[in-house]
Design an enzyme around this catalytic site. Structure first.
Site, PDB file in Angstrom:
ATOM      1  N   LYS A  19     -23.072 102.706  62.873  1.00 19.74           N
ATOM      2  CA  LYS A  19     -22.320 101.689  62.118  1.00 19.74           C
ATOM      3  C   LYS A  19     -23.249 100.584  61.588  1.00 19.74           C
ATOM      4  O   LYS A  19     -24.401 100.470  62.015  1.00 19.74           O
ATOM      5  CB  LYS A  19     -21.231 101.108  63.021  1.00 19.74           C
ATOM      6  CG  LYS A  19     -20.113 102.113  63.368  1.00 19.74           C
ATOM      7  CD  LYS A  19     -18.985 101.438  64.156  1.00 19.74           C
ATOM      8  CE  LYS A  19     -17.843 102.380  64.434  1.00 19.74           C
ATOM      9  NZ  LYS A  19     -16.713 101.707  65.141  1.00 19.74           N
ATOM     10  N   TYR A  52     -10.355 105.395  58.016  1.00 19.50           N
ATOM     11  CA  TYR A  52      -9.668 104.845  59.192  1.00 19.50           C
ATOM     12  C   TYR A  52      -8.155 104.721  58.975  1.00 19.50           C
ATOM     13  O   TYR A  52      -7.513 103.884  59.616  1.00 19.50           O
ATOM     14  CB  TYR A  52     -10.256 103.483  59.542  1.00 19.50           C
ATOM     15  CG  TYR A  52     -11.567 103.546  60.300  1.00 19.50           C
ATOM     16  CD1 TYR A  52     -11.614 104.033  61.605  1.00 19.50           C
ATOM     17  CD2 TYR A  52     -12.755 103.101  59.731  1.00 19.50           C
ATOM     18  CE1 TYR A  52     -12.800 104.084  62.322  1.00 19.50           C
ATOM     19  CE2 TYR A  52     -13.957 103.143  60.437  1.00 19.50           C
ATOM     20  CZ  TYR A  52     -13.972 103.639  61.731  1.00 19.50           C
ATOM     21  OH  TYR A  52     -15.140 103.687  62.442  1.00 19.50           O
ATOM     22  N   ASN A  88     -19.315  97.899  67.196  1.00 20.47           N
ATOM     23  CA  ASN A  88     -19.672  98.684  68.384  1.00 20.47           C
ATOM     24  C   ASN A  88     -20.595  99.864  68.116  1.00 20.47           C
ATOM     25  O   ASN A  88     -20.550 100.873  68.815  1.00 20.47           O
ATOM     26  CB  ASN A  88     -18.408  99.112  69.133  1.00 20.47           C
ATOM     27  CG  ASN A  88     -17.491  99.966  68.281  1.00 20.47           C
ATOM     28  OD1 ASN A  88     -17.784 100.210  67.114  1.00 20.47           O
ATOM     29  ND2 ASN A  88     -16.396 100.419  68.861  1.00 20.47           N
ATOM     30  N   HIS A 146     -19.589 105.444  65.743  1.00 22.78           N
ATOM     31  CA  HIS A 146     -18.296 106.146  65.704  1.00 22.78           C
ATOM     32  C   HIS A 146     -18.494 107.562  66.217  1.00 22.78           C
ATOM     33  O   HIS A 146     -19.554 108.155  66.006  1.00 22.78           O
ATOM     34  CB  HIS A 146     -17.780 106.207  64.258  1.00 22.78           C
ATOM     35  CG  HIS A 146     -16.644 107.168  64.070  1.00 22.78           C
ATOM     36  ND1 HIS A 146     -15.337 106.807  64.275  1.00 22.78           N
ATOM     37  CD2 HIS A 146     -16.628 108.499  63.726  1.00 22.78           C
ATOM     38  CE1 HIS A 146     -14.551 107.859  64.056  1.00 22.78           C
ATOM     39  NE2 HIS A 146     -15.316 108.902  63.728  1.00 22.78           N
ATOM     40  N   GLU A 196     -13.515 114.744  59.328  1.00 24.84           N
ATOM     41  CA  GLU A 196     -14.497 113.669  59.151  1.00 24.84           C
ATOM     42  C   GLU A 196     -15.834 114.200  58.637  1.00 24.84           C
ATOM     43  O   GLU A 196     -16.517 113.529  57.853  1.00 24.84           O
ATOM     44  CB  GLU A 196     -14.675 112.913  60.477  1.00 24.84           C
ATOM     45  CG  GLU A 196     -13.406 112.138  60.847  1.00 24.84           C
ATOM     46  CD  GLU A 196     -13.523 111.390  62.159  1.00 24.84           C
ATOM     47  OE1 GLU A 196     -14.544 111.526  62.862  1.00 24.84           O
ATOM     48  OE2 GLU A 196     -12.564 110.654  62.488  1.00 24.84           O
TER      49      GLU A 196
HETATM   50  P1  IDP Z   1     -13.112 104.518  68.976  1.00 27.66           P
HETATM   51  O1  IDP Z   1     -14.113 104.136  67.899  1.00 27.66           O
HETATM   52  O2  IDP Z   1     -13.673 104.312  70.359  1.00 27.66           O
HETATM   53  O3  IDP Z   1     -12.539 105.890  68.769  1.00 27.66           O
HETATM   54  P2  IDP Z   1     -10.565 103.481  67.987  1.00 27.66           P
HETATM   55  O4  IDP Z   1      -9.449 103.038  68.881  1.00 27.66           O
HETATM   56  O5  IDP Z   1     -10.417 104.794  67.273  1.00 27.66           O
HETATM   57  O6  IDP Z   1     -11.906 103.469  68.879  1.00 27.66           O
HETATM   58  O7  IDP Z   1     -10.804 102.309  66.943  1.00 27.66           O
HETATM   59  C1  IDP Z   1     -11.643 102.527  65.806  1.00 27.66           C
HETATM   60  C2  IDP Z   1     -12.557 101.334  65.653  1.00 27.66           C
HETATM   61  O8  IDP Z   1     -11.768 100.179  65.359  1.00 27.66           O
HETATM   62  C3  IDP Z   1     -13.347 100.950  66.919  1.00 27.66           C
HETATM   63  O9  IDP Z   1     -14.527 101.713  67.089  1.00 27.66           O
HETATM   64  C4  IDP Z   1     -13.637  99.486  66.644  1.00 27.66           C
HETATM   65  O10 IDP Z   1     -14.723  99.355  65.722  1.00 27.66           O
HETATM   66  C5  IDP Z   1     -12.347  99.022  65.978  1.00 27.66           C
HETATM   67  N1  IDP Z   1     -11.405  98.490  66.957  1.00 27.66           N
HETATM   68  C6  IDP Z   1     -10.541  99.188  67.742  1.00 27.66           C
HETATM   69  N2  IDP Z   1      -9.822  98.370  68.539  1.00 27.66           N
HETATM   70  C7  IDP Z   1     -10.225  97.124  68.247  1.00 27.66           C
HETATM   71  C8  IDP Z   1      -9.843  95.825  68.748  1.00 27.66           C
HETATM   72  O11 IDP Z   1      -8.985  95.676  69.620  1.00 27.66           O
HETATM   73  N3  IDP Z   1     -10.509  94.768  68.203  1.00 27.66           N
HETATM   74  C9  IDP Z   1     -11.452  94.896  67.225  1.00 27.66           C
HETATM   75  N4  IDP Z   1     -11.838  96.082  66.735  1.00 27.66           N
HETATM   76  C10 IDP Z   1     -11.237  97.194  67.233  1.00 27.66           C
HETATM   77 MG    MG Z   2     -11.347 106.635  67.260  1.00 23.28          MG
END
Ligand code: IDP
Ligand code: MG
Length: 139
Positions: A9, A49, A112, A115, A126
């Site tokens: 990312k 997304y 974070n 992905h 994807e």
């Molecule tokens: P993942 O990337 O671990 O699969 P997902 O729930 O699919 O997590 O969420 C996609 C992305 O959205 C996350 O990687 C993160 O960048 C963002 N995200 C998810 N939940 C939150 C939140 O509660 N606060 C801020 N960003 C979030």
């Molecule tokens: Mg996810």
């Protein structure tokens, strides 16, 4: 053997962690099958997304994912989807296990570092999002 998609990312690319993350993935036994750098526009980020549309973090997520270049990467391993999820760790780095990529390199739950696809079906969708059949035929 199966395939999954990782995306390094914008936070991790900007911080100069791309090489360390690719090394980490290779050390975990993943084979890099395809890789490119991309700069997503808002339409593309919203489409990628779309399952999260309507969530409170959606606009920030689109803003973040369009803020700089990303590195989509196709990885091959036995049970690739599950193994990559284990290797990257929990969505929030504060909750990620020691030694996972997000624990090592992520700034926050939103920013974070990486992905990973969450199912074989989504991995296929994807991978197709970023790589044409031509690119995959010539691996
Ligand atoms: P993942 O990337 O671990 O699969 P997902 O729930 O699919 O997590 O969420 C996609 C992305 O959205 C996350 O990687 C993160 O960048 C963002 N995200 C998810 N939940 C939150 C939140 O509660 N606060 C801020 N960003 C979030
Ligand atoms: Mg996810």
């Amino acid at each position: 053997m199966s395939l999954t998609l990782a995306i390094i990312k914008p936070d991790a690319v900007a911080a100069g962690y791309s090489g360390k993350i690719i090394s980490h993935l290779e050390a975990e036994g993943f084979k890099v099958c395809a890789m490119r750098m991309a700069r997503l526009n808002r339409t593309q980020a919203r489409a990628f997304y779309e399952v999260h549309e309507g969530r409170p973090f959606f606009d920030d997520l689109v803003e973040f994912m369009t803020s700089g270049p990303v590195i989509p990467t196709v990885l091959e391993a036995d049970d690739a989807v599950r193994r990559l999820r284990d290797t990257i760790g929990a969505t929030d780095p504060d909750e990620a296990d020691e030694g996972t990529i997000r624990k090592l390199y992520a700034e926050s739950k939103g920013r974070n570092a990486i992905h990973a696809s969450d199912s074989d079906a989504n991995a296929g969708i994807e991978i197709n999002f970023f790589f044409s059949s031509y690119e995959r035929l010539h691996l």
